[in-house]
Scaffold this motif. Structure first.
Motif, PDB file in Angstrom:
ATOM      1  N   GLY A 117       0.836  -1.195   0.000  1.00  0.00           N
ATOM      2  CA  GLY A 117       0.000   0.000   0.000  1.00  0.00           C
ATOM      3  C   GLY A 117       0.869   1.242   0.000  1.00  0.00           C
ATOM      4  O   GLY A 117       2.034   1.201  -0.401  1.00  0.00           O
ATOM      5  N   ILE A 118       0.308   2.348   0.475  1.00  0.00           N
ATOM      6  CA  ILE A 118       1.056   3.606   0.490  1.00  0.00           C
ATOM      7  C   ILE A 118       0.926   4.285   1.850  1.00  0.00           C
ATOM      8  O   ILE A 118      -0.011   4.027   2.608  1.00  0.00           O
ATOM      9  CB  ILE A 118       0.567   4.582  -0.605  1.00  0.00           C
ATOM     10  CG1 ILE A 118      -0.885   5.001  -0.348  1.00  0.00           C
ATOM     11  CG2 ILE A 118       0.737   3.979  -1.992  1.00  0.00           C
ATOM     12  CD1 ILE A 118      -1.370   6.127  -1.242  1.00  0.00           C
ATOM     13  N   VAL A 119       1.887   5.157   2.131  1.00  0.00           N
ATOM     14  CA  VAL A 119       1.814   6.059   3.280  1.00  0.00           C
ATOM     15  C   VAL A 119       1.812   7.474   2.731  1.00  0.00           C
ATOM     16  O   VAL A 119       2.683   7.840   1.935  1.00  0.00           O
ATOM     17  CB  VAL A 119       3.003   5.861   4.238  1.00  0.00           C
ATOM     18  CG1 VAL A 119       3.060   6.988   5.264  1.00  0.00           C
ATOM     19  CG2 VAL A 119       2.894   4.528   4.950  1.00  0.00           C
ATOM     20  N   THR A 120       0.829   8.265   3.129  1.00  0.00           N
ATOM     21  CA  THR A 120       0.708   9.632   2.634  1.00  0.00           C
ATOM     22  C   THR A 120       1.325  10.622   3.614  1.00  0.00           C
ATOM     23  O   THR A 120       1.496  10.328   4.799  1.00  0.00           O
ATOM     24  CB  THR A 120      -0.766  10.013   2.423  1.00  0.00           C
ATOM     25  OG1 THR A 120      -1.439  10.003   3.698  1.00  0.00           O
ATOM     26  CG2 THR A 120      -1.447   9.035   1.476  1.00  0.00           C
ATOM     27  N   GLN A 121       1.642  11.800   3.103  1.00  0.00           N
ATOM     28  CA  GLN A 121       2.127  12.876   3.970  1.00  0.00           C
ATOM     29  C   GLN A 121       1.104  13.182   5.060  1.00  0.00           C
ATOM     30  O   GLN A 121       1.458  13.382   6.221  1.00  0.00           O
ATOM     31  CB  GLN A 121       2.377  14.141   3.147  1.00  0.00           C
ATOM     32  CG  GLN A 121       3.670  14.159   2.377  1.00  0.00           C
ATOM     33  CD  GLN A 121       3.925  15.516   1.751  1.00  0.00           C
ATOM     34  OE1 GLN A 121       3.085  16.412   1.778  1.00  0.00           O
ATOM     35  NE2 GLN A 121       5.095  15.684   1.173  1.00  0.00           N
ATOM     36  N   LYS A 122      -0.160  13.220   4.682  1.00  0.00           N
ATOM     37  CA  LYS A 122      -1.215  13.563   5.635  1.00  0.00           C
ATOM     38  C   LYS A 122      -1.250  12.582   6.800  1.00  0.00           C
ATOM     39  O   LYS A 122      -1.377  12.986   7.963  1.00  0.00           O
ATOM     40  CB  LYS A 122      -2.568  13.587   4.920  1.00  0.00           C
ATOM     41  CG  LYS A 122      -3.719  14.047   5.796  1.00  0.00           C
ATOM     42  CD  LYS A 122      -5.008  14.135   4.992  1.00  0.00           C
ATOM     43  CE  LYS A 122      -6.159  14.620   5.861  1.00  0.00           C
ATOM     44  NZ  LYS A 122      -7.426  14.716   5.079  1.00  0.00           N
ATOM     45  N   ALA A 123      -1.135  11.281   6.502  1.00  0.00           N
ATOM     46  CA  ALA A 123      -1.152  10.267   7.562  1.00  0.00           C
ATOM     47  C   ALA A 123       0.047  10.428   8.481  1.00  0.00           C
ATOM     48  O   ALA A 123      -0.060  10.288   9.703  1.00  0.00           O
ATOM     49  CB  ALA A 123      -1.165   8.871   6.946  1.00  0.00           C
ATOM     50  N   LEU A 124       1.204  10.740   7.889  1.00  0.00           N
ATOM     51  CA  LEU A 124       2.418  10.918   8.685  1.00  0.00           C
ATOM     52  C   LEU A 124       2.304  12.138   9.593  1.00  0.00           C
ATOM     53  O   LEU A 124       2.611  12.069  10.791  1.00  0.00           O
ATOM     54  CB  LEU A 124       3.624  11.068   7.759  1.00  0.00           C
ATOM     55  CG  LEU A 124       4.972  11.265   8.455  1.00  0.00           C
ATOM     56  CD1 LEU A 124       5.366  10.011   9.219  1.00  0.00           C
ATOM     57  CD2 LEU A 124       6.050  11.638   7.456  1.00  0.00           C
ATOM     58  N   PHE A 125       1.844  13.257   9.043  1.00  0.00           N
ATOM     59  CA  PHE A 125       1.731  14.476   9.841  1.00  0.00           C
ATOM     60  C   PHE A 125       0.689  14.322  10.944  1.00  0.00           C
ATOM     61  O   PHE A 125       0.826  14.885  12.028  1.00  0.00           O
ATOM     62  CB  PHE A 125       1.374  15.665   8.948  1.00  0.00           C
ATOM     63  CG  PHE A 125       2.468  16.030   7.979  1.00  0.00           C
ATOM     64  CD1 PHE A 125       3.792  15.745   8.268  1.00  0.00           C
ATOM     65  CD2 PHE A 125       2.174  16.640   6.772  1.00  0.00           C
ATOM     66  CE1 PHE A 125       4.809  16.067   7.381  1.00  0.00           C
ATOM     67  CE2 PHE A 125       3.179  16.969   5.878  1.00  0.00           C
ATOM     68  CZ  PHE A 125       4.501  16.686   6.182  1.00  0.00           C
ATOM     69  N   ARG A 126      -0.364  13.544  10.657  1.00  0.00           N
ATOM     70  CA  ARG A 126      -1.403  13.326  11.670  1.00  0.00           C
ATOM     71  C   ARG A 126      -0.832  12.602  12.888  1.00  0.00           C
ATOM     72  O   ARG A 126      -1.094  12.980  14.031  1.00  0.00           O
ATOM     73  CB  ARG A 126      -2.559  12.527  11.078  1.00  0.00           C
ATOM     74  CG  ARG A 126      -3.752  12.385  12.028  1.00  0.00           C
ATOM     75  CD  ARG A 126      -4.839  11.500  11.446  1.00  0.00           C
ATOM     76  NE  ARG A 126      -5.404  12.063  10.237  1.00  0.00           N
ATOM     77  CZ  ARG A 126      -5.336  11.495   9.043  1.00  0.00           C
ATOM     78  NH1 ARG A 126      -4.708  10.340   8.891  1.00  0.00           N
ATOM     79  NH2 ARG A 126      -5.887  12.058   7.997  1.00  0.00           N
ATOM     80  N   VAL A 127      -0.021  11.581  12.646  1.00  0.00           N
ATOM     81  CA  VAL A 127       0.530  10.823  13.771  1.00  0.00           C
ATOM     82  C   VAL A 127       1.612  11.621  14.493  1.00  0.00           C
ATOM     83  O   VAL A 127       1.746  11.538  15.718  1.00  0.00           O
ATOM     84  CB  VAL A 127       1.076   9.455  13.309  1.00  0.00           C
ATOM     85  CG1 VAL A 127       2.417   9.571  12.613  1.00  0.00           C
ATOM     86  CG2 VAL A 127       1.202   8.509  14.493  1.00  0.00           C
ATOM     87  N   ILE A 128       2.378  12.433  13.754  1.00  0.00           N
ATOM     88  CA  ILE A 128       3.382  13.282  14.396  1.00  0.00           C
ATOM     89  C   ILE A 128       2.700  14.287  15.322  1.00  0.00           C
ATOM     90  O   ILE A 128       3.155  14.538  16.444  1.00  0.00           O
ATOM     91  CB  ILE A 128       4.240  14.007  13.337  1.00  0.00           C
ATOM     92  CG1 ILE A 128       5.189  13.002  12.666  1.00  0.00           C
ATOM     93  CG2 ILE A 128       5.034  15.144  13.968  1.00  0.00           C
ATOM     94  CD1 ILE A 128       5.995  13.581  11.530  1.00  0.00           C
ATOM     95  N   THR A 129       1.586  14.849  14.860  1.00  0.00           N
ATOM     96  CA  THR A 129       0.824  15.781  15.685  1.00  0.00           C
ATOM     97  C   THR A 129       0.361  15.110  16.971  1.00  0.00           C
ATOM     98  O   THR A 129       0.423  15.690  18.061  1.00  0.00           O
ATOM     99  CB  THR A 129      -0.400  16.308  14.910  1.00  0.00           C
ATOM    100  OG1 THR A 129       0.055  17.026  13.765  1.00  0.00           O
ATOM    101  CG2 THR A 129      -1.238  17.232  15.774  1.00  0.00           C
TER     102      THR A 129
END
Length: 212
Positions: A117-129
């Motif tokens: 699958g893929i990992v999006t920037q949005k998913a990454l930034f959400r978890v960092i937040t």
């Protein structure tokens, strides 16, 4: 944390096959408002296809009949903008790739090269937040004694009944002053700056939680 926890699985993605026509691919992209789509062959990731890339190739080709050009297979236009990453990659490493490669999503594979699958920037930034407590209240403190000041800060916060969610330290490069940013949760946090200053701690800034 590993990027597999942020994965959008392949069965929830719209993908293209090598033998699909470019016209059908562009139709899907336009109908769904996508910027690009992953191209797969069975369970292998081949690359991406974007509308912009197709148009660039058409103008470079010098061909006149665009409709005929669109009948070419997707395999002629799939490109690898970024290499697939393993699902065991840490999110910090993924963030570095996003920063340096300037891509919107990363293809993810397992140890056998199977496309997961893929990992999006949005998913990454959400978890960092979430991990760094960016929605929580924040106190910024300046000190020339990080360890000693942190001990005092922790004691005041503990006695107040609040909990620290994240601590970040940065060298201001001015006379050895360290900036300590503390994210925390609890009640009546607006009273903490006064309590900290009473202990000789220099509070530079207090920012309430975003949901307040």
């Amino acid at each position: 944390m590993l990027i597999r926890s942020l994965l959008t699985p392949v069965n929830k993605l719209t993908t293209l096959g090598l033998n699909d026509t470019v016209k059908s691919a562009i139709d899907i992209i336009e109908e769904n408002g996508f910027l690009s789509l992953p191209v797969t062959d069975d369970d292998k990731f081949i690359g991406f296809l974007s509308k912009q890339y197709v148009y660039e190739k058409f103008f470079e080709s010098g061909e006149k009949d665009f409709e005929a050009f669109l009948q070419k297979p997707v395999s002629d236009f799939a490109y690898m903008k970024v290499e697939p990453v393993k699902d065991t990659l840490f999110i910090e490493e993924a963030a570095d790739i996003f920063l340096n490669q300037q891509v919107r999503f990363l293809p993810v594979v397992n140890d056998f090269g199977k496309f997961l699958g893929i990992v999006t920037q949005k998913a990454l930034f959400r978890v960092i937040t979430k991990v760094y407590g960016l929605e929580d209240a924040k106190i910024v403190i300046h000190s020339d004694d990080f360890a000693g000041t942190l001990l005092k800060i922790s004691d005041v916060i503990y006695k107040h009944g609040a909990n620290i969610t994240n601590i970040a330290q940065m060298d201001t490069e001015v006379m050895g002053i360290q900036e300590i940013s503390i994210r925390l949760v609890g009640d009546n946090l607006e009273k903490l700056p006064e309590k900290l200053q009473a202990k000789g701690i220099k509070v530079k800034e207090f920012i309430p939680a975003k949901n307040n």
